[in-house]
Enzyme design. Structure first.
Site, PDB file in Angstrom:
ATOM      1  N   HIS A   1       0.831  -1.221   0.000  1.00 42.19           N
ATOM      2  CA  HIS A   1       0.000   0.000   0.000  1.00 42.19           C
ATOM      3  C   HIS A   1       0.858   1.261   0.000  1.00 42.19           C
ATOM      4  O   HIS A   1       0.521   2.257   0.643  1.00 42.19           O
ATOM      5  CB  HIS A   1      -0.947   0.024   1.204  1.00 42.19           C
TER       6      HIS A   1
ATOM      7  N   ASN B   1     -10.382  -2.614   2.607  1.00 41.07           N
ATOM      8  CA  ASN B   1     -10.069  -2.657   1.182  1.00 41.07           C
ATOM      9  C   ASN B   1     -11.342  -2.437   0.376  1.00 41.07           C
ATOM     10  O   ASN B   1     -12.447  -2.487   0.928  1.00 41.07           O
ATOM     11  CB  ASN B   1      -9.483  -4.026   0.792  1.00 41.07           C
TER      12      ASN B   1
ATOM     13  N   HIS C   1      -3.841   0.858  12.156  1.00 42.14           N
ATOM     14  CA  HIS C   1      -3.612  -0.421  12.838  1.00 42.14           C
ATOM     15  C   HIS C   1      -4.962  -1.026  13.202  1.00 42.14           C
ATOM     16  O   HIS C   1      -5.784  -0.352  13.834  1.00 42.14           O
ATOM     17  CB  HIS C   1      -2.764  -0.164  14.091  1.00 42.14           C
TER      18      HIS C   1
HETATM   19  C1  HEM Z   1      -8.193  -8.320   5.019  1.00 44.98           C
HETATM   20  C2  HEM Z   1      -6.938  -8.224   4.811  1.00 44.98           C
HETATM   21  C3  HEM Z   1      -6.202  -6.937   4.741  1.00 44.98           C
HETATM   22  C4  HEM Z   1      -6.644  -5.675   4.480  1.00 44.98           C
HETATM   23  C5  HEM Z   1      -8.054  -5.229   4.210  1.00 44.98           C
HETATM   24  C6  HEM Z   1      -5.504  -4.788   4.551  1.00 44.98           C
HETATM   25  C7  HEM Z   1      -5.549  -3.417   4.328  1.00 44.98           C
HETATM   26  C8  HEM Z   1      -4.482  -2.584   4.399  1.00 44.98           C
HETATM   27  C9  HEM Z   1      -4.502  -1.199   4.088  1.00 44.98           C
HETATM   28  C10 HEM Z   1      -5.715  -0.412   3.657  1.00 44.98           C
HETATM   29  C11 HEM Z   1      -3.260  -0.719   4.256  1.00 44.98           C
HETATM   30  C12 HEM Z   1      -2.811   0.701   3.976  1.00 44.98           C
HETATM   31  C13 HEM Z   1      -2.820   1.515   5.203  1.00 44.98           C
HETATM   32  C14 HEM Z   1      -2.429   2.928   4.882  1.00 44.98           C
HETATM   33  O1  HEM Z   1      -3.101   3.541   4.030  1.00 44.98           O
HETATM   34  O2  HEM Z   1      -1.480   3.426   5.480  1.00 44.98           O
HETATM   35  C15 HEM Z   1      -2.451  -1.792   4.689  1.00 44.98           C
HETATM   36  C16 HEM Z   1      -1.128  -1.685   4.977  1.00 44.98           C
HETATM   37  C17 HEM Z   1      -0.419  -2.707   5.469  1.00 44.98           C
HETATM   38  N1  HEM Z   1      -0.852  -3.991   5.682  1.00 44.98           N
HETATM   39 FE1  HEM Z   1      -2.647  -4.736   5.368  1.00 44.98          FE
HETATM   40  N2  HEM Z   1      -4.396  -5.507   4.856  1.00 44.98           N
HETATM   41  C18 HEM Z   1      -4.785  -6.828   4.990  1.00 44.98           C
HETATM   42  C19 HEM Z   1      -4.024  -7.887   5.340  1.00 44.98           C
HETATM   43  C20 HEM Z   1      -2.784  -7.741   5.840  1.00 44.98           C
HETATM   44  C21 HEM Z   1      -2.035  -8.795   6.446  1.00 44.98           C
HETATM   45  C22 HEM Z   1      -2.513 -10.238   6.619  1.00 44.98           C
HETATM   46  C23 HEM Z   1      -0.859  -8.257   6.833  1.00 44.98           C
HETATM   47  C24 HEM Z   1       0.292  -8.900   7.521  1.00 44.98           C
HETATM   48  C25 HEM Z   1       0.240  -9.999   8.223  1.00 44.98           C
HETATM   49  C26 HEM Z   1      -0.866  -6.862   6.456  1.00 44.98           C
HETATM   50  C27 HEM Z   1       0.169  -5.979   6.626  1.00 44.98           C
HETATM   51  C28 HEM Z   1       0.183  -4.688   6.235  1.00 44.98           C
HETATM   52  C29 HEM Z   1       1.314  -3.819   6.372  1.00 44.98           C
HETATM   53  C30 HEM Z   1       2.666  -4.198   6.935  1.00 44.98           C
HETATM   54  C31 HEM Z   1       0.937  -2.567   5.890  1.00 44.98           C
HETATM   55  C32 HEM Z   1       1.760  -1.300   5.826  1.00 44.98           C
HETATM   56  C33 HEM Z   1       1.398  -0.470   7.033  1.00 44.98           C
HETATM   57  C34 HEM Z   1       2.226   0.781   7.201  1.00 44.98           C
HETATM   58  O3  HEM Z   1       3.383   0.810   6.795  1.00 44.98           O
HETATM   59  O4  HEM Z   1       1.695   1.733   7.768  1.00 44.98           O
HETATM   60  N3  HEM Z   1      -2.048  -6.584   5.869  1.00 44.98           N
HETATM   61  N4  HEM Z   1      -3.222  -2.931   4.784  1.00 44.98           N
END
Ligand code: HEM
Length: 753
Positions: free
Chosen positions: A131, A203, A395
């Protein structure tokens, strides 16, 4: 006469035209860079920083511990009329290093030089691991009170207003990648509630590729560019992605959504949002319910065509970002309703046979109503993109009392991952103190010190129990609105690395989605699979994915196989007997056209009859009119915002033709003959190309006066969605009605049933 010097009359005319342009291109037009028009000469009189633009917002000024400061948000940035060091000492000169004489060498003593360069050296922070590419805006959420029966979260109370910050994103691409790639979009919302921050990290697709967070590094490694050549950027059309999803078949449902039109949204404003996981709510009486969160956009769910998305990648890689900010600046504030699907909290955690802990499954809206509980309006653009959009940290564990998580194994892993990644991305453990992340509820934690500590903590006893600080802080009880960890019973069972049996069904809901699509949507899905698999190098991967498609639907499989030139395999599992969910289709309804972009082609040498009125009507309808003319400047008194050289049809939702401009001097008819129309000698070929593309992409076109002859020359008169009218008002009225269906769908041949 010296031909290099223009005659005085010509010079005067050019100067007069330039003045007129300066008059009409005012800073209140959407897209203007600053809050005041620049002067031609460099300003020299000291003055305070200009105010932000009127539609710009900034994080509210709170202390690191959440208290109001009452200061205007501008205090976060710069103040005073003079250039200073980071310590506030006024500077005389920032253009020259301190040297031993004009020819140097530069002196180590130059602390300003070193401060400036050192800070610059560290301006970049690591981009998000996923993202990375995104855009954000401020807004306000208003509760309806309709969720009171299921949650005690106060921000959902009737009429309760809560400030929010939303960040939209793509998943795979780097921070500088194009907006319109085929991908899932992030839709993360930070609610600054009085009871602690709530992040709904959602999402635009309601299911996920994997059922267990331990597979997240695998799916992302597969989707990201190949590690050896670091290509392709920001897309799934490559071998490693299809290698993984065809082997790890629980990804098939999400993959189907990505291959559908949902993977290429027209605008962030026209996307649904989904919390994906099931959450657990607790009401004031301590009763619990299982829920799924949905965002429903006021403008409906709409997409680009694949050809538009590809053209935009080059013509305007910032298309979604620009669209979001231009819409807010033109007063067409993006709006969504937050909705809940509510399920009884039973020990099985299933509903209508669907396992609510499986994030690869939806509950069709026809089975559980999607009920509105509040309204989100985005009404402020960021004042500083880095400070707000880059530094915001979401988070899934940021939860107020009344909202709790479930045991969904994907959600459980996310609870660890976000804070962990932000520790390095934002340089230490104190990122909650960055202005955009500061809570609006009182903070009294016992977290201390660390890099970039902004709070000046008093007291001597950051531990519990203590007597030296009077026992402060005290734990809160139920009467003091403490966060509720719902005491869910954990089944007696062996420790295993295993899934419940219900997680084994990987194809039935992919089939449900396919069967719910209209013919034209199915055709798009077929083309998307054919394109993506066609870009894979290895035939074995194409064949393996075809086996998955055979388990989803034989028509889909046969169509994609035909496109790839491969035989269609037989299914290896029985086709699921599922009822379609009409709510999943994007077609067949009407929606407001707010914030749509209407291109208006004008001929400066002809009658501008009706143009000012149409422009006013477009603006009055909450849309953005962009005048397209052979040259920049003004036409009549109206600002030209696109020339034939800078306009491309993909920027517009509809096109109006007020004239039939002859080829402009820069038309180069021989080269621009690409419009393909016969008569490029009388109409500028780029105007014909605009019409041809708008027609191919099934957008509404209207013309009046001489404009009608362009339609004739382009050979589109009399076809669906092409309007010839007696006046501009009539043409715009008809085009506006057509836009409520998003596209003129009759123009697409629906070959797949
Ligand atoms: C339903 C499943 C998931 C959805 C809807 C989702 C959604 C998102 C979204 C919208 C962001 C962007 C946040 C922003 O705009 O700063 C993000 C970032 C991220 N997601 Fe997810 N994600 C999902 C699953 C996962 C899983 C399973 C993991 C790890 C085990 C994960 C790890 C991360 C990480 C590391 C970031 C970057 C966060 C940051 O640097 O601030 N995500 N996710």
């Amino acid at each position: 006469m010296d031909s290099s010097k223009p005659a005085k009359a010509v010079r005067d005319a050019v100067e007069a035209a330039a003045e007129k342009v300066a008059d009409v291109l005012t800073p209140d037009l959407p897209g203007a860079p600053g809050s005041a028009a620049p002067t031609v000469d460099e300003p020299t009189a000291p003055q305070d920083p200009l105010p932000p633009k009127k539609e710009q917002g900034a994080p509210q000024t709170r202390t690191p511990t959440g208290a109001r400061t009452g200061a205007p948000p501008t205090v976060y940035g710069q103040q005073g009329a003079y250039l200073t060091t980071a310590q506030g000492a006024r500077l005389r000169d920032t253009d020259h290093s301190l040297k031993a004489g004009p020819r140097g060498p530069v002196l180590l003593q130059d602390h300003h030089l070193r401060e400036k360069i050192t800070h610059f050296d560290h301006e970049r922070i690591p981009e998000r691991v996923v993202h990375a590419r995104g855009a954000g805006a401020h807004g306000v959420f208003t509760g309806y009170g309709t969720a009171d029966g299921v949650t005690k979260a106060a921000f959902l109370g009737k009429g309760r207003e809560t400030p929010v910050f939303v960040r939209f994103s793509t998943v795979l691409g780097s921070r500088g990648s194009a907006d319109t790639v085929r991908d899932t979009r992030g839709f993360a919302t930070k609610f600054y509630t009085d009871e602690g921050t709530f992040d709904l990290v959602a999402n635009n697709i309601p299911v996920f590729f994997i059922q267990d967070a331990i597979k997240f590094p695998d799916v992302i490694h597969a989707g990201k560019p190949h590690p050896d050549r670091e290509i392709p950027q920001a897309q799934s059309a490559h071998d490693t992605f299809w290698d993984f999803v065809s082997l790890h078949t629980e990804a098939q449902h999400h993959t189907m959504w990505n291959m559908s039109d949902r993977g290429i949204p027209r605008s962030y404003r026209m996307m649904e949002g989904f919390g994906v996981h099931t959450y657990r709510l607790v009401n004031a009486a301590g009763e619990t319910a299982l829920v799924k969160f949905h965002w429903k956009p006021k403008l409906g769910v709409h997409s680009l065509t694949w050809e538009e998305a590809q053209l935009l990648g080059g013509v305007d890689p910032d298309f979604h970002r620009r669209d979001l900010y231009d819409a807010i600046e033109s007063g067409a504030f993006p709006e969504w309703e937050l909705c809940l699907q509510v399920f009884p909290d039973t020990p099985e955690e299933t509903f209508a046979g669907i396992d609510l802990l499986d994030p690869t499954k939806i509950v069709p809206e026809e089975l559980a109503a999607v009920q509105p509980v509040g309204r989100l309006v985005l009404n402020r653009t960021p004042t500083n993109f880095f400070a707000e959009v880059e530094q915001v940290a979401f988070h899934v564990g940021h939860l107020p009392p009344g909202i709790d998580v479930t045991n969904d194994p994907l959600l459980q892993g996310r609870l660890f991952s976000y804070v962990d990644t932000q520790l390095t991305r934002l340089g230490g453990p104190n990122f909650a103190q960055i202005p955009v992340n500061r809570p609006h509820a009182p903070v009294n934690d016992m977290l201390r010190d660390g890099l970039h500590q902004h709070a000046v903590h008093a007291g001597v006893a950051p531990y519990r129990p203590n007597s030296l600080d009077g026992g402060n802080p005290s734990p809160a009880g139920d009467d003091e609105n403490a966060f509720v960890d719902v005491p869910v019973t954990v089944a007696e069972a062996p420790k295993v690395r295993a899934n419940p049996v219900s997680f084994d069904d990987h194809f039935s809901q992919a089939r449900l989605f396919w069967l719910s699509m209209s013919p034209v949507e199915r055709e798009h899905i077929v083309r998307a699979y054919t394109f993506e698999l066609g870009k894979c190098f290895h035939q074995a991967i194409r064949e393996r994915q075809l086996r998955c498609l055979a388990n989803i639907d034989p028509v889909l499989c046969a169509q994609v196989a035909a496109g790839l030139g491969l035989p269609a395999p037989e299914p290896t599992v029985p086709l699921a007997d599922v009822a379609p969910s009409p709510a999943l289709s994007q077609l067949g309804r009407e929606w407001p056209a707010d914030g749509r972009v209407v291109g208006i082609v004008v001929d400066p040498d002809a009658d501008l009859d009706g143009v000012p009125e149409v422009r006013r009507a477009v603006l009055g309808g909450g849309m953005v009119p962009l005048l397209i003319a052979p040259h920049g400047g003004v036409v009549g008194d109206l600002p030209v915002q696109r020339t034939f050289a800078t306009a491309r049809s993909v920027e517009f939702d509809a096109l109006l033709l007020a004239g039939a401009p002859a080829p402009a001097p820069d038309a180069l008819p021989a080269r621009d003959d690409k419009a393909g129309a016969a008569d490029v000698a009388t109409v500028d070929p780029r105007v014909l190309l605009l019409v041809e593309e708008v027609w191919r992409h099934a957008k509404a076109v209207g013309a009046w006066g001489a404009g009608a002859t362009v339609l004739e020359r382009a050979g589109v008169t009399g076809t669906p969605g092409v309007v010839t009218a007696g006046s501009g008002a009539e043409a715009f009225g008809a085009v506006r009605r057509l836009m409520t269906a998003h596209r003129v769908w009759e123009r697409f041949p629906a070959s797949i049933r």
